[in-house]
Design a protein around this motif. Structure first.
Motif, PDB file in Angstrom:
ATOM      1  N   SER A   8       0.824  -1.200   0.000  1.00  0.00           N
ATOM      2  CA  SER A   8       0.000   0.000   0.000  1.00  0.00           C
ATOM      3  C   SER A   8       0.860   1.253   0.000  1.00  0.00           C
ATOM      4  O   SER A   8       2.005   1.251   0.473  1.00  0.00           O
ATOM      5  CB  SER A   8      -0.921   0.011   1.224  1.00  0.00           C
ATOM      6  N   THR A   9       0.286   2.354  -0.525  1.00  0.00           N
ATOM      7  CA  THR A   9       1.007   3.615  -0.583  1.00  0.00           C
ATOM      8  C   THR A   9       0.076   4.787  -0.298  1.00  0.00           C
ATOM      9  O   THR A   9      -1.141   4.693  -0.473  1.00  0.00           O
ATOM     10  CB  THR A   9       1.646   3.846  -1.975  1.00  0.00           C
ATOM     11  N   VAL A  10       0.672   5.880   0.121  1.00  0.00           N
ATOM     12  CA  VAL A  10       0.006   7.179   0.174  1.00  0.00           C
ATOM     13  C   VAL A  10       0.711   8.050  -0.859  1.00  0.00           C
ATOM     14  O   VAL A  10       1.925   8.242  -0.794  1.00  0.00           O
ATOM     15  CB  VAL A  10       0.082   7.819   1.570  1.00  0.00           C
ATOM     16  N   ASP A  11      -0.050   8.566  -1.814  1.00  0.00           N
ATOM     17  CA  ASP A  11       0.533   9.225  -2.982  1.00  0.00           C
ATOM     18  C   ASP A  11       0.112  10.686  -3.051  1.00  0.00           C
ATOM     19  O   ASP A  11      -1.019  11.039  -2.720  1.00  0.00           O
ATOM     20  CB  ASP A  11       0.071   8.530  -4.272  1.00  0.00           C
ATOM     21  N   VAL A  12       1.028  11.507  -3.541  1.00  0.00           N
ATOM     22  CA  VAL A  12       0.753  12.912  -3.798  1.00  0.00           C
ATOM     23  C   VAL A  12       1.024  13.188  -5.269  1.00  0.00           C
ATOM     24  O   VAL A  12       2.156  13.058  -5.734  1.00  0.00           O
ATOM     25  CB  VAL A  12       1.613  13.839  -2.917  1.00  0.00           C
ATOM     26  N   TRP A  13      -0.033  13.554  -6.000  1.00  0.00           N
ATOM     27  CA  TRP A  13       0.058  13.829  -7.428  1.00  0.00           C
ATOM     28  C   TRP A  13       0.145  15.338  -7.654  1.00  0.00           C
ATOM     29  O   TRP A  13      -0.720  16.091  -7.196  1.00  0.00           O
ATOM     30  CB  TRP A  13      -1.177  13.303  -8.162  1.00  0.00           C
ATOM     31  N   GLN A  14       1.170  15.773  -8.353  1.00  0.00           N
ATOM     32  CA  GLN A  14       1.294  17.174  -8.730  1.00  0.00           C
ATOM     33  C   GLN A  14       0.274  17.497  -9.823  1.00  0.00           C
ATOM     34  O   GLN A  14       0.182  16.819 -10.838  1.00  0.00           O
ATOM     35  CB  GLN A  14       2.713  17.427  -9.250  1.00  0.00           C
ATOM     36  N   LEU A  15      -0.485  18.575  -9.612  1.00  0.00           N
ATOM     37  CA  LEU A  15      -1.474  19.001 -10.596  1.00  0.00           C
ATOM     38  C   LEU A  15      -1.095  20.376 -11.149  1.00  0.00           C
ATOM     39  O   LEU A  15       0.065  20.719 -11.230  1.00  0.00           O
ATOM     40  CB  LEU A  15      -2.873  19.009  -9.969  1.00  0.00           C
ATOM     41  N   GLY A  16      -2.070  21.170 -11.550  1.00  0.00           N
ATOM     42  CA  GLY A  16      -1.789  22.485 -12.105  1.00  0.00           C
ATOM     43  C   GLY A  16      -1.446  22.425 -13.585  1.00  0.00           C
ATOM     44  O   GLY A  16      -1.764  21.471 -14.284  1.00  0.00           O
ATOM     45  N   GLY A  17      -0.780  23.460 -14.076  1.00  0.00           N
ATOM     46  CA  GLY A  17      -0.422  23.520 -15.489  1.00  0.00           C
ATOM     47  C   GLY A  17      -1.644  23.561 -16.376  1.00  0.00           C
ATOM     48  O   GLY A  17      -2.604  24.297 -16.120  1.00  0.00           O
ATOM     49  N   ALA A  18      -1.628  22.733 -17.416  1.00  0.00           N
ATOM     50  CA  ALA A  18      -2.723  22.726 -18.388  1.00  0.00           C
ATOM     51  C   ALA A  18      -4.051  22.330 -17.758  1.00  0.00           C
ATOM     52  O   ALA A  18      -5.120  22.753 -18.244  1.00  0.00           O
ATOM     53  CB  ALA A  18      -2.383  21.778 -19.537  1.00  0.00           C
ATOM     54  N   ILE A  19      -4.020  21.533 -16.702  1.00  0.00           N
ATOM     55  CA  ILE A  19      -5.263  21.121 -16.035  1.00  0.00           C
ATOM     56  C   ILE A  19      -6.030  22.341 -15.536  1.00  0.00           C
ATOM     57  O   ILE A  19      -7.251  22.436 -15.682  1.00  0.00           O
ATOM     58  CB  ILE A  19      -4.958  20.174 -14.858  1.00  0.00           C
ATOM     59  N   ALA A  20      -5.300  23.287 -14.963  1.00  0.00           N
ATOM     60  CA  ALA A  20      -5.931  24.429 -14.307  1.00  0.00           C
ATOM     61  C   ALA A  20      -6.438  25.479 -15.286  1.00  0.00           C
ATOM     62  O   ALA A  20      -7.160  26.399 -14.890  1.00  0.00           O
ATOM     63  CB  ALA A  20      -4.941  25.071 -13.329  1.00  0.00           C
ATOM     64  N   ARG A  21      -6.073  25.364 -16.554  1.00  0.00           N
ATOM     65  CA  ARG A  21      -6.455  26.396 -17.519  1.00  0.00           C
ATOM     66  C   ARG A  21      -7.814  26.141 -18.180  1.00  0.00           C
ATOM     67  O   ARG A  21      -8.276  26.967 -18.965  1.00  0.00           O
ATOM     68  CB  ARG A  21      -5.371  26.546 -18.587  1.00  0.00           C
ATOM     69  N   VAL A  22      -8.435  25.013 -17.889  1.00  0.00           N
ATOM     70  CA  VAL A  22      -9.756  24.705 -18.454  1.00  0.00           C
ATOM     71  C   VAL A  22     -10.816  25.094 -17.442  1.00  0.00           C
ATOM     72  O   VAL A  22     -10.750  24.718 -16.272  1.00  0.00           O
ATOM     73  CB  VAL A  22      -9.865  23.210 -18.814  1.00  0.00           C
ATOM     74  N   ASP A  23     -11.793  25.843 -17.881  1.00  0.00           N
ATOM     75  CA  ASP A  23     -12.831  26.343 -16.992  1.00  0.00           C
ATOM     76  C   ASP A  23     -13.912  25.279 -16.781  1.00  0.00           C
ATOM     77  O   ASP A  23     -14.127  24.411 -17.641  1.00  0.00           O
ATOM     78  CB  ASP A  23     -13.453  27.600 -17.599  1.00  0.00           C
ATOM     79  N   THR A  24     -14.587  25.358 -15.637  1.00  0.00           N
ATOM     80  CA  THR A  24     -15.669  24.396 -15.371  1.00  0.00           C
ATOM     81  C   THR A  24     -16.820  24.542 -16.358  1.00  0.00           C
ATOM     82  O   THR A  24     -17.621  23.624 -16.516  1.00  0.00           O
ATOM     83  CB  THR A  24     -16.213  24.567 -13.941  1.00  0.00           C
ATOM     84  N   GLU A  25     -16.921  25.661 -17.023  1.00  0.00           N
ATOM     85  CA  GLU A  25     -17.936  25.811 -18.058  1.00  0.00           C
ATOM     86  C   GLU A  25     -17.614  24.989 -19.299  1.00  0.00           C
ATOM     87  O   GLU A  25     -18.483  24.736 -20.127  1.00  0.00           O
ATOM     88  CB  GLU A  25     -18.078  27.288 -18.445  1.00  0.00           C
ATOM     89  N   ASP A  26     -16.349  24.580 -19.421  1.00  0.00           N
ATOM     90  CA  ASP A  26     -15.924  23.835 -20.606  1.00  0.00           C
ATOM     91  C   ASP A  26     -15.985  22.333 -20.413  1.00  0.00           C
ATOM     92  O   ASP A  26     -16.028  21.578 -21.387  1.00  0.00           O
ATOM     93  CB  ASP A  26     -14.502  24.244 -20.995  1.00  0.00           C
ATOM     94  N   SER A  27     -15.948  21.851 -19.172  1.00  0.00           N
ATOM     95  CA  SER A  27     -16.053  20.421 -18.906  1.00  0.00           C
ATOM     96  C   SER A  27     -16.560  20.224 -17.492  1.00  0.00           C
ATOM     97  O   SER A  27     -16.416  21.105 -16.635  1.00  0.00           O
ATOM     98  CB  SER A  27     -14.706  19.705 -19.081  1.00  0.00           C
ATOM     99  N   ALA A  28     -17.143  19.054 -17.247  1.00  0.00           N
ATOM    100  CA  ALA A  28     -17.703  18.777 -15.924  1.00  0.00           C
ATOM    101  C   ALA A  28     -16.635  18.478 -14.884  1.00  0.00           C
ATOM    102  O   ALA A  28     -16.910  18.533 -13.685  1.00  0.00           O
ATOM    103  CB  ALA A  28     -18.669  17.587 -16.013  1.00  0.00           C
TER     104      ALA A  28
END
Length: 487
Positions: A353-373
């Protein structure tokens, strides 16, 4: 409840039009057909309809709807919650619909819903192209995409669902539709991160990007004695890392006898895994600081084929092992959060088993919630808590560890979760409403339009406003010793 009775005449009529394979409980292939990747799942469907094409999918959905049978949809069968199979109902099995067609000039790929990421990578890499996928190549394309899709290319090229150009699907009333930015636009919005709530997707069209054939990677492991120190240094590194870099920090024993020295095999450790979506030279320079956080236990960083990177974790997640994962989007990686991560990794009941930390941001953060659910674009990190174990007698300890860890870590989160690491629904849990926030009502409106009776409820479910609620399949996804497990 016993298995749903399907009469001989009903089945005979279905067989006259269905061109795929129908697998019944008394068939020799039944146990293989109902088995999924997660060995914790033990479901007994009344019928498995293994489809050859869209017409078979229409027939299967119509048959199940007319008889009011429970319905589940199987593509890769890799969802940790086991939603690909259901008790007493019909499994719409897409596993033989695995075609992938690449247009290298347009940089697009059409992918049937039964394909895995290994299928996609094989075809797209022949042209030096890729679309963001997962991090285990046996994962099904369909489930990962509909839930978002967090993989090695996420910060440069976005989520898997961000790279969707169009989707073909069969709705609950048996209609075949196309959804894209120009056709059934609101449905397309919901399919990009809203899960499998609105129909059976038969084909995805993805945008592709130049990737590979080789990529620079970081795969380095340090002693858990320095876990908190390494995570703090990791936090400082990712704060200014270029978008070409996507990384993951993983804490646990990870007992690999080939990778680690004998005295470190069973010891807790922290691994930093990442890749650079760009030139090899730039990637090696950019990733180098992650390899210099101290004296590593093991360092197998280097330049490898992109397709090999996509398969790097495959052996760690074999078919039939027992899995229970949950997740939270983290507000940040504070010192207090790091200390709690280190504490929970240290008491994991299974060395796998593991506890994981995934780096986010970048291109993920540039899409608005109006563009995808998809929800979670606001978060800098995703916490994944993975219980992976082998013996049924260890079920309770592992389930309890994940739940207790998540309860503790909610103090560092707004409570939103990643749909592809859902575990099972807990009784009284409002995971979907919390995760989607104001967008949840928009998803309900789509459900009312395309599936008002909740035919597609064996998933991370959005219930229609008319009250056709999920009957408990996602709340009772595992069966042990003849009964439903506590979910």
């Amino acid at each position: 409840m016993g298995r749903q009775a399907i009469t001989h005449d009903q089945l005979a009529q279905f067989e006259t039009t269905f061109h795929g394979t129908l697998i019944r409980p008394d068939d020799g292939a039944y146990d293989d057909a109902r088995a999924v990747w997660n060995g914790l799942i033990d479901k007994y469907p009344a019928l498995v309809a293994r489809c050859r094409g869209v017409a078979d999918v229409v027939d299967a959905v119509t048959f199940a709807r007319d008889l009011e049978l429970p319905v589940s949809v199987r593509s890769g069968g890799h969802n940790v919650a086991g939603t690909a199979v259901c008790d007493d109902g019909l499994v719409v099995d897409l596993s033989e619909m695995r075609g992938v067609w690449v247009d290298p000039d347009a940089r697009t790929a059409r992918v049937q819903a039964g394909a895995t990421w290994a299928d996609v990578d094989r075809e797209t890499q022949a042209f030096g192209l890729a679309t963001p996928g997962g991090v285990v190549s046996a994962t099904g394309v369909a489930g990962l995409t509909l839930g978002g899709g967090i993989g090695h290319l996420r910060r440069k090229h976005g989520l898997t669902c961000d790279n969707l150009a169009s989707v073909e699907l069969v709705t609950a009333d048996g209609k075949f539709l196309t959804a894209s930015a120009d056709e059934n636009e609101d449905l397309f919005w919901g399919l990009r991160g809203g899960g499998g709530n609105f129909g059976v997707v038969t084909t995805f069209e993805f945008d592709l990007h130049p990737v590979g054939p080789d990529v620079a990677t970081c795969v380095v492991f340090y002693s858990s004695d320095r876990l908190a120190e390494c995570l703090r240094a990791y936090r400082e590194y990712v704060a200014s890392a270029p978008e070409e870099i996507s990384t993951l920090a993983s804490a646990g024993a990870m007992p690999d006898e080939e990778l680690f020295p004998a005295d470190a095999v069973n010891e807790r450790k922290i691994g930093i895994i990442g890749c650079y979506a760009g030139s090899i030279e730039d990637g090696e320079r950019a990733l180098a600081p992650l390899r210099e956080l101290g004296e590593p236990i093991a360092d197998v960083s280097g330049t490898i084929p992109y397709a090999e990177l996509q398969q790097l974790f495959d052996e760690e997640y074999p078919d039939g092992m027992r899995y229970y994962w949950k997740s939270l989007y983290l507000d940040g990686l504070s010192n207090a959060a790091i200390d709690r991560i280190a504490s929970w990794a240290d008491v994991a009941p299974s060395p796998l088993s593991t506890v994981d930390v995934w780096q986010l941001g970048g291109a993920i953060a540039r899409v608005d919630t109006e563009d995808s659910a998809f929800s979670g674009r606001h978060a800098p990190f995703l916490l994944g808590v993975e219980a992976n174990w082998e013996r049924p007698e260890d079920d309770d300890a592992n389930l309890e560890w994940v739940r207790d860890c998540l309860d503790d870590m909610r103090q560092f989160s707004d409570g939103t979760v990643y749909l592809n690491f859902p575990g099972f629904f807990e009784e009284g849990e409002d995971m979907m409403e919390t995760t989607f926030g104001p967008a949840y009502e928009r998803l309900v409106a789509l459900k009312d339009e395309y599936d008002p009776t909740n035919v597609f409820s064996r998933n991370q479910n959005v219930a229609p406003s008319g009250g056709a609620l999920n009957d408990g399949e996602t709340r009772h996804s595992a069966r042990n010793d003849g009964g439903s497990d506590r979910e």
